[in-house]
Design a protein around this motif. Structure first.
Motif, PDB file in Angstrom:
ATOM      1  N   ARG A  51       0.857  -1.185   0.000  1.00 22.73           N
ATOM      2  CA  ARG A  51       0.000   0.000   0.000  1.00 22.73           C
ATOM      3  C   ARG A  51       0.888   1.229   0.000  1.00 22.73           C
ATOM      4  N   ARG A  85      -5.597  -3.063  -8.142  1.00 25.78           N
ATOM      5  CA  ARG A  85      -5.852  -2.436  -6.843  1.00 25.78           C
ATOM      6  C   ARG A  85      -7.120  -3.053  -6.300  1.00 25.78           C
ATOM      7  N   ASP A  91      -2.493  -2.312  -3.421  1.00 24.82           N
ATOM      8  CA  ASP A  91      -2.042  -2.776  -4.729  1.00 24.82           C
ATOM      9  C   ASP A  91      -1.570  -4.215  -4.590  1.00 24.82           C
TER      10      ASP A  91
END
Ligand code: HEM
Length: 352
Positions: A51, A85, A91
């Motif tokens: 992230r 995502r 991600d």
């Protein structure tokens, strides 16, 4: 023209096909074929989660590590890498590998450098999460579908070739009819998802699957389109597909969708390619079929494409659908957020 079910996988039916014997499809498609030596394949999805842009480089180094491992002896015969995502804003990079047989996969997995890397305590700390979702359908537990016959993506990459034009497609229920096991088995789900370890607490959590979880990889490749076709795909089809994918990701749970990821191919430096696919896990084949056949989100994509099909000469759409025995699934999440993949719907163990 021939059946999608290869001759060596045909058996006396106890369940009938949805299409009648005289049915002829309106356009040609093909399925992947493999020799009788292929009795089961392995599909291994290996993920890195992060992230924030500040962790991107480290995450891609993790992805490159996974791909380097694919290059070791007994590694997969085909693989690709993607980014997406997720609903929680993380991600995820996934390297998926396909093996022609579970024995080769087993030898690869048992290599000390691979086993030790996954088992290391460092995986549980730090800024990255890691997961692996490994499934192994028997030859009678999966189907494929391609409107082309070359460079087969996904599991097609480890098969031996393609069929003749097949009979079972272009009607609802044809996906099921292409799975050899459907000749004798409704493939109904049994039991639920359970976790060893507590998803809410993070750490290392293994999710136990149940019989007949269904997985679809549904792919789209517009990388060879000229500018006009490219633009048409991105304005007329892709937005409808994205909406369907967001729907399944965010609201698919009550329809029986355990996890839906709409992923985009990336190279190992993170450059996006014009190829995407859905990786979508379902409680059962029935639930997946119901969504495809009746839900406006899929029907909109379907209509967007079909109404313009002639204007997509190079677009490559394909899918593969599999079901699995409970024992042929392994889902492990290390340092991942609690809604990752099948973790979201897994029951934490109860105190006894
Ligand atoms: C079947 C269109 C994406 C799930 C089909 C068929 C078409 C179609 C034309 C019928 C194929 C045949 O039998 O000849 C599209 C288009 C897509 C797309 C244009 C995206 C651009 C997806 C995605 C999923 C999905 C992402 C799942 C997550 C299914 C399923 C079937 C199907 C399960 C088989 C239904 C059955 O045979 O009963 N789709 N689809 N599709 N699609 Fe999609």
């Amino acid at each position: 023209m021939e059946s999608a079910i290869d001759t060596h996988l045909q058996c006396p039916r106890t369940l009938s096909r949805r299409a009648g014997e005289d049915y002829r499809p309106p356009f040609p498609v093909w399925v992947a074929r493999a020799g009788e030596d292929v009795t089961a394949v392995v599909m291994g999805y290996f993920g890195v989660q992060y992230r924030g842009e500040e962790h991107r480089e480290e995450a891609f180094a993790g992805l490159r590590h996974l791909v380097d491992d694919f290059g070791r002896p007994d590694g997969p015969g085909a693989w690709d890498t993607t980014h997406h995502r997720d609903a929680a804003g993380y991600d995820n990079l996934i390297a998926v590998g396909y093996w022609r047989d579970p024995e080769t996969y087993g030898r690869w997995l048992a290599r000390p450098e691979i086993a030790a890397w996954w088992d290391a305590d460092e995986r549980r700390t730090g800024d990255l999460g890691f997961f692996r979702e490994i499934v192994s359908p028997r030859a009678d537990q999966f189907e494929t579908l391609y409107p082309f016959t070359d460079r087969l993506p996904g599991v097609g990459g480890v098969m031996d070739g393609v069929s003749d034009e097949i009979e079972e497609h272009a009607y609802w229920g044809s996906m099921r009819d292409r799975i050899p096991l459907s000749q004798t088995d409704r493939m109904r789900p049994e039991g639920g998802l359970s976790a060893t370890g507590d998803p809410a607490l993070g750490g290392r959590v293994v999710v136990r699957g149940h019989d007949n979880i269904a997985l679809i990889r549904s792919g789209q490749d517009w990388s060879e389109a000229d500018p006009e076709e490219h633009a048409l795909y991105e304005t007329e089809v892709e937005p409808a597909l994205r909406e369907a994918m967001d729907f399944l990701r965010d609201r698919g749970q009550r329809l029986g969708c355990y996890s839906n990821r709409y992923v985009r191919y990336v190279d190992l430096d993170g450059r996006p390619l014009d190829k995407t696919y859905a990786i979508s896990h379902w409680r059962s084949l029935d639930k997946l079929e119901q969504w495809a056949e009746t839900h406006p989100s899929h029907l909109r994509v379907f209509v967007a494409f079909v109404s313009l099909a002639r204007r997509f000469p190079t677009l490559r759409l394909y899918h593969e659908v599999s079901v699995f025995d409970a024992s042929e699934q392994y889902y492990e999440y290390v340092n991942c957020h609690p809604a990752t993949g099948l973790l979201r719907d897994a029951e934490a163990p109860h105190e006894v």
